[in-house]
Design an enzyme around this catalytic site. Structure first.
Site, PDB file in Angstrom:
ATOM      1  N   GLU A 277     -16.256 -97.440 -93.985  1.00 51.41           N
ATOM      2  CA  GLU A 277     -16.243 -96.191 -94.684  1.00 51.41           C
ATOM      3  C   GLU A 277     -16.844 -95.155 -94.226  1.00 51.41           C
ATOM      4  O   GLU A 277     -17.918 -94.356 -94.717  1.00 51.41           O
ATOM      5  CB  GLU A 277     -16.994 -96.429 -96.042  1.00 51.41           C
ATOM      6  CG  GLU A 277     -18.370 -97.262 -96.268  1.00 51.41           C
ATOM      7  CD  GLU A 277     -18.519 -97.720 -97.561  1.00 51.41           C
ATOM      8  OE1 GLU A 277     -17.877 -98.189 -98.458  1.00 51.41           O
ATOM      9  OE2 GLU A 277     -19.749 -97.525 -98.004  1.00 51.41           O
ATOM     10  N   GLY A 279     -17.360 -90.956 -93.448  1.00 53.24           N
ATOM     11  CA  GLY A 279     -17.214 -89.540 -94.020  1.00 53.24           C
ATOM     12  C   GLY A 279     -17.152 -88.451 -93.022  1.00 53.24           C
ATOM     13  O   GLY A 279     -16.443 -88.022 -92.860  1.00 53.24           O
ATOM     14  N   ARG A 317     -27.520 -77.967 -94.101  1.00 54.30           N
ATOM     15  CA  ARG A 317     -27.909 -79.029 -93.188  1.00 54.30           C
ATOM     16  C   ARG A 317     -29.055 -78.534 -92.352  1.00 54.30           C
ATOM     17  O   ARG A 317     -29.918 -79.392 -92.017  1.00 54.30           O
ATOM     18  CB  ARG A 317     -26.656 -79.416 -92.582  1.00 54.30           C
ATOM     19  CG  ARG A 317     -25.703 -80.094 -93.282  1.00 54.30           C
ATOM     20  CD  ARG A 317     -24.457 -80.972 -92.440  1.00 54.30           C
ATOM     21  NE  ARG A 317     -25.021 -82.180 -91.916  1.00 54.30           N
ATOM     22  CZ  ARG A 317     -25.454 -82.336 -90.548  1.00 54.30           C
ATOM     23  NH1 ARG A 317     -25.357 -81.304 -89.766  1.00 54.30           N
ATOM     24  NH2 ARG A 317     -25.953 -83.508 -90.414  1.00 54.30           N
ATOM     25  N   CYS A 348     -34.300 -65.903-100.091  1.00 53.60           N
ATOM     26  CA  CYS A 348     -35.731 -65.565 -99.987  1.00 53.60           C
ATOM     27  C   CYS A 348     -36.487 -66.858 -99.630  1.00 53.60           C
ATOM     28  O   CYS A 348     -37.214 -67.378-100.630  1.00 53.60           O
ATOM     29  CB  CYS A 348     -36.217 -64.912-101.032  1.00 53.60           C
ATOM     30  SG  CYS A 348     -35.797 -63.098-101.250  1.00 53.60           S
TER      31      CYS A 348
HETATM   32  N1  LLP Z   1     -20.919 -95.151 -97.178  1.00 49.71           N
HETATM   33  C1  LLP Z   1     -22.049 -95.114 -97.919  1.00 49.71           C
HETATM   34  C2  LLP Z   1     -22.387 -96.069 -99.065  1.00 49.71           C
HETATM   35  C3  LLP Z   1     -22.893 -93.941 -97.602  1.00 49.71           C
HETATM   36  O1  LLP Z   1     -24.143 -93.576 -98.527  1.00 49.71           O
HETATM   37  C4  LLP Z   1     -22.483 -92.835 -96.886  1.00 49.71           C
HETATM   38  C5  LLP Z   1     -23.338 -91.585 -96.579  1.00 49.71           C
HETATM   39  C6  LLP Z   1     -21.427 -93.032 -96.183  1.00 49.71           C
HETATM   40  C7  LLP Z   1     -20.639 -94.196 -96.381  1.00 49.71           C
HETATM   41  C8  LLP Z   1     -20.579 -92.231 -95.134  1.00 49.71           C
HETATM   42  O2  LLP Z   1     -21.541 -91.664 -94.195  1.00 49.71           O
HETATM   43  P1  LLP Z   1     -21.044 -91.118 -92.908  1.00 49.71           P
HETATM   44  O3  LLP Z   1     -19.973 -91.595 -92.299  1.00 49.71           O
HETATM   45  O4  LLP Z   1     -20.834 -89.599 -93.478  1.00 49.71           O
HETATM   46  O5  LLP Z   1     -22.112 -90.602 -91.741  1.00 49.71           O
HETATM   47  N2  LLP Z   1     -25.878 -85.034 -96.210  1.00 49.71           N
HETATM   48  C9  LLP Z   1     -26.342 -85.725 -94.979  1.00 49.71           C
HETATM   49  C10 LLP Z   1     -25.373 -87.029 -94.909  1.00 49.71           C
HETATM   50  C11 LLP Z   1     -25.727 -88.082 -95.920  1.00 49.71           C
HETATM   51  C12 LLP Z   1     -25.047 -89.375 -96.085  1.00 49.71           C
HETATM   52  C13 LLP Z   1     -25.238 -90.020 -97.174  1.00 49.71           C
HETATM   53  N3  LLP Z   1     -24.566 -91.149 -97.088  1.00 49.71           N
HETATM   54  C14 LLP Z   1     -25.725 -84.925 -93.712  1.00 49.71           C
HETATM   55  O6  LLP Z   1     -25.219 -83.744 -94.172  1.00 49.71           O
HETATM   56  O7  LLP Z   1     -26.072 -85.262 -92.548  1.00 49.71           O
END
Ligand code: LLP
Length: 417
Positions: A277, A279, A317, A348
């Protein structure tokens, strides 16, 4: 690499750098829609989906919607045949609105508020094929209390994590999943009341090629667990997302083929489908953020500060994870002299800097800068802190279309009474 492979990778390269974006087109979009402005290239989202599916041909690939929940993105990803992994009732609603059906939707409940469970169970009545992933016995009880007896997946804490920052390393953090040692009994106990279809683990986010050993270990543990539960005939073993992308211009892209091979090796023989999965990998390099320089402050005492109209409320980020994002000045020729700059937003707060001491083609007031790899966790983490309306967003389909208008000042107070 064979000739065939190189032809394929040039048609669908593993990374799209900021330098590959058409500067004139981006500048035109900034002029037409004003800044800060997110631009999402849906063609690139499609390419990223295809590269993942090609690397994992037997796996069920689910897009972790939290990286970017815009409707156009969800529709594109769904159109490419990916499932949608949702982190909240809101994401579940968005997935259905984008045309997904129950079988496409996995809801991963993390300490879910009652309201989320109510909405998802209500949805399930009409879409009984959706799957709920739970990471605590409490969640199981709360689902049972609501009459849910549908497809259940148990999230396991694999005890091992990885990620680009400690704040996004999930595996091994007590918050996520049932402890590995308890997992088998939680799954077996749940069987009486639910249709237990899978097990799940997620190591963390932004895993680079160097972290492959942690990934292997997580997958190996999930393979062992799946074998211990083989009498249950689980449908899938979901090993999560976390596939990293190169944020720095000189960082190599992840070799998906190597990751896929390591995953299959580590999983071993299991009588269940592999699921992943991702993202970030799907949307990161499909998006840029455009912002305009409004201040150039030079002094003998400090470095040159370039003030822009996007801040930590637009792209969180850098402030939250010290994340690096490439920056390009679209308003000057590439041979313009570079100077060392700190690029800072209008909020600010000292953390509101996009970069410090970075060489950038000499900026002037009015120049438009492009910030790379802004497609994942960019717009999605935007806020209205400092009463700053959220930015607009254009999608390229490939013709540009305004997908989300800029939030208005009036909208900021709409909820107040
Ligand atoms: N599956 C689960 C259960 C997750 O918690 C996450 C991400 C993903 C899949 C997807 O992960 P990815 O493939 O996108 O790395 N805001 C942070 C990233 C937080 C990710 C949280 N969970 C950033 O900007 O780096």
């Amino acid at each position: 690499m064979s000739a065939g492979e190189s032809a394929e990778s040039s048609a669908n390269p593993p990374v799209r750098r900021l330098s590959a974006w058409d500067a004139d087109e981006l500048a035109r979009l900034a002029a037409e829609h004003e800044t800060p402005l997110y631009v999402m290239d849906l063609g690139r989202v499609r390419e990223n989906c295809r590269r993942l599916r090609d690397a994992f041909p037997d796996a069920d690939v689910r897009y972790a919607a939290k990286a970017h929940t815009g409707r156009a993105v969800l529709e594109t990803v769904h159109g490419e045949g990916l499932g949608i992994e949702c982190a909240s009732a809101g994401e579940v609603e968005r997935a259905f609105a984008a045309g997904a059906s129950g079988e496409d939707v996995q809801y991963t409940a993390v300490n879910p508020p009652d309201r989320d469970l109510d909405v998802v169970v209500e949805r399930w009545h009409d879409a009984p094929d959706l799957t709920v992933t739970v990471g605590a016995r409490d969640t199981i009880d709360r689902l049972r209390d609501r009459g849910f007896d549908g497809r259940l997946c148990v999230r396991v804490n694999p005890g091992v994590g990885a990620g680009h920052h400690e704040k996004v390393t999930t595996g091994g953090h007590a918050k996520f999943g049932v402890p590995y040692a308890d997992a088998e009994s939680v799954v077996r106990d749940a069987r009486d009341d639910f249709d237990v279809v899978g097990i799940h683990a997620h190591a963390g986010s932004g895993i680079s090629g160097d972290d492959l050993s942690a990934h292997r270990e997580v997958v190996r543990r999930m393979g062992d667990l799946a074998r211990a539960l083989s009498d249950l005939r689980l449908e899938f073993v979901d090993v999560g997302g976390g596939f990293g992308v190169p944020y720095r211009e000189d960082e190599p892209p992840l070799d998906l083929g190597t990751v896929a091979e390591a995953t299959r090796d580590a999983l071993g023989d299991v009588d269940a489908q592999l699921a992943i999965e991702p993202g970030r990998y799907v949307v990161a390099d499909a998006g840029v953020l455009l912002t305009t320089v409004n201040t150039v402050k030079e002094s003998d005492e400090y470095e040159t500060v370039v003030g822009i109209d996007a801040g930590m409320t637009t792209l969180l980020r850098p402030a939250m994870y010290d994340a690096y994002h490439a920056i390009r000045n679209l308003s000057v020729n590439d041979d313009e002299t570079e100077i060392d700059v700190t690029v800072a937003g209008p909020i600010c707060e000292t953390s509101d800097v996009l970069c410090e001491h970075r060489p950038l083609a000499r900026p002037s007031r009015g120049d438009v800068l492009a910030v790379g790899n802004a497609g994942a966790y960019g717009y999605e983490m935007a806020s209205t802190y400092n009463s700053r309306p959220r930015p607009a967003e254009v999608v390229l389909e490939p013709a540009p279309r305004l997908a989300r208008r800029r939030e208005t000042l009036a909208a900021l107070t709409e909820l107040e009474r």
